[in-house]
Design an enzyme around this catalytic site. Structure first.
Site, PDB file in Angstrom:
ATOM      1  N   SER A   5       0.830  -1.199   0.000  1.00  0.00           N
ATOM      2  CA  SER A   5       0.000   0.000   0.000  1.00  0.00           C
ATOM      3  C   SER A   5       0.872   1.259   0.000  1.00  0.00           C
ATOM      4  O   SER A   5       1.677   1.459  -0.903  1.00  0.00           O
ATOM      5  CB  SER A   5      -0.966  -0.043   1.197  1.00  0.00           C
ATOM      6  OG  SER A   5      -2.005   0.902   1.066  1.00  0.00           O
TER       7      SER A   5
ATOM      8  N   ASP B 253     -10.191  -4.940  -3.912  1.00  0.00           N
ATOM      9  CA  ASP B 253      -9.582  -3.956  -3.002  1.00  0.00           C
ATOM     10  C   ASP B 253     -10.410  -2.666  -2.966  1.00  0.00           C
ATOM     11  O   ASP B 253     -10.498  -1.964  -3.975  1.00  0.00           O
ATOM     12  CB  ASP B 253      -8.160  -3.647  -3.467  1.00  0.00           C
ATOM     13  CG  ASP B 253      -7.340  -2.891  -2.423  1.00  0.00           C
ATOM     14  OD1 ASP B 253      -7.936  -2.159  -1.617  1.00  0.00           O
ATOM     15  OD2 ASP B 253      -6.111  -3.043  -2.424  1.00  0.00           O
TER      16      ASP B 253
ATOM     17  N   HIS C 185      -8.031  -5.463   0.561  1.00  0.00           N
ATOM     18  CA  HIS C 185      -6.753  -4.784   0.831  1.00  0.00           C
ATOM     19  C   HIS C 185      -6.030  -5.557   1.926  1.00  0.00           C
ATOM     20  O   HIS C 185      -6.083  -5.196   3.106  1.00  0.00           O
ATOM     21  CB  HIS C 185      -7.033  -3.336   1.254  1.00  0.00           C
ATOM     22  CG  HIS C 185      -5.842  -2.433   1.169  1.00  0.00           C
ATOM     23  ND1 HIS C 185      -5.169  -2.207  -0.015  1.00  0.00           N
ATOM     24  CD2 HIS C 185      -5.191  -1.713   2.114  1.00  0.00           C
ATOM     25  CE1 HIS C 185      -4.182  -1.373   0.203  1.00  0.00           C
ATOM     26  NE2 HIS C 185      -4.174  -1.071   1.489  1.00  0.00           N
TER      27      HIS C 185
END
Length: 217
Positions: free
Chosen positions: A115, A167, A198
């Protein structure tokens, strides 16, 4: 020199390689350490999991939390503080230099990031002035694609991009966008998707392990 604080996991024998792995927003260096027992690299790897500094994050009401850079809004391309992102990438460069000082050649160092940490890993790896071993980009995006100045030293860097198709935090379109940009620039990049949000899933960890075994062989 002052380095980012890190969680470090040493191999059973003297380390010949290193993986520097950056966590996501609001997490810390402990986040990915539990994956280490599930990875079986063919060489002696020191895993380095740095902690991001505590800074105010605009999209979270200015709350202070571990973050590699400020995110100013949640638009599809993410408006981010690129000065802070590049400062974090420079801090990663310092960690690479520390590993070199410990006897690990730069071409034996892999960068990984999830991320927000992945956005920093992109910047750090692609701009580093010595050839690295690989880059692992997890559920992330290339935040500096319009402003990055890649270094030719890592033009042949093996890159694996992985993303969850469900996600809701970093849409898969952003992972695909980074992959397309890297392909256009001539990088050796592979793209894998997993039926997940995620996060990290077991199937993905197996794929990461297979990639590390290939890249580190």
């Amino acid at each position: 020199m002052s380095y980012l604080p890190c969680v470090e996991i040493e191999p059973n024998q003297t380390a010949t390689h290193a993986i520097i792995w950056l966590h996501g927003l609001g997490a810390d260096g402990n986040d990915f350490a539990p994956l280490v027992p599930h990875l079986t690299p063919p060489v002696a790897v020191r895993f380095v999991f740095p902690h991001a500094p505590q800074i105010p994050v605009t999209i979270n009401g200015g709350m202070r939390m571990p973050a590699w850079y400020d995110i100013l809004n949640m638009s599809i391309d993410r408006e981010v503080d690129e000065t802070q992102l590049r400062a974090s990438a420079n801090a990663v460069h310092q960690l690479i230099e520390r590993e070199i000082g410990r006897g690990i050649a730069p071409e034996n160092i892999v960068l990984a990031g999830f991320s927000q940490g992945g956005a920093v890993a992109y910047e750090a790896a692609l701009t580093y002035a010595k050839p690295l071993r690989g880059l692992l980009a997890l559920s992330t995006y290339l935040a500096t694609k319009d402003s990055i100045t890649p270094n030719q030293a890592n033009k042949s860097l093996p890159i694996l991009v992985q993303h969850g198709t469900q996600d809701p935090v970093v849409p898969e379109a952003l992972g695909a966008q980074a992959y397309a940009w890297l392909k256009q620039q001539g990088y050796a990049v592979n793209y894998q998707t997993f039926n997940m949000q995620h996060q990290v899933c077991a199937e993905q960890v197996q794929a990461i392990n297979a990639w590390l075994q290939e890249v580190l062989a």
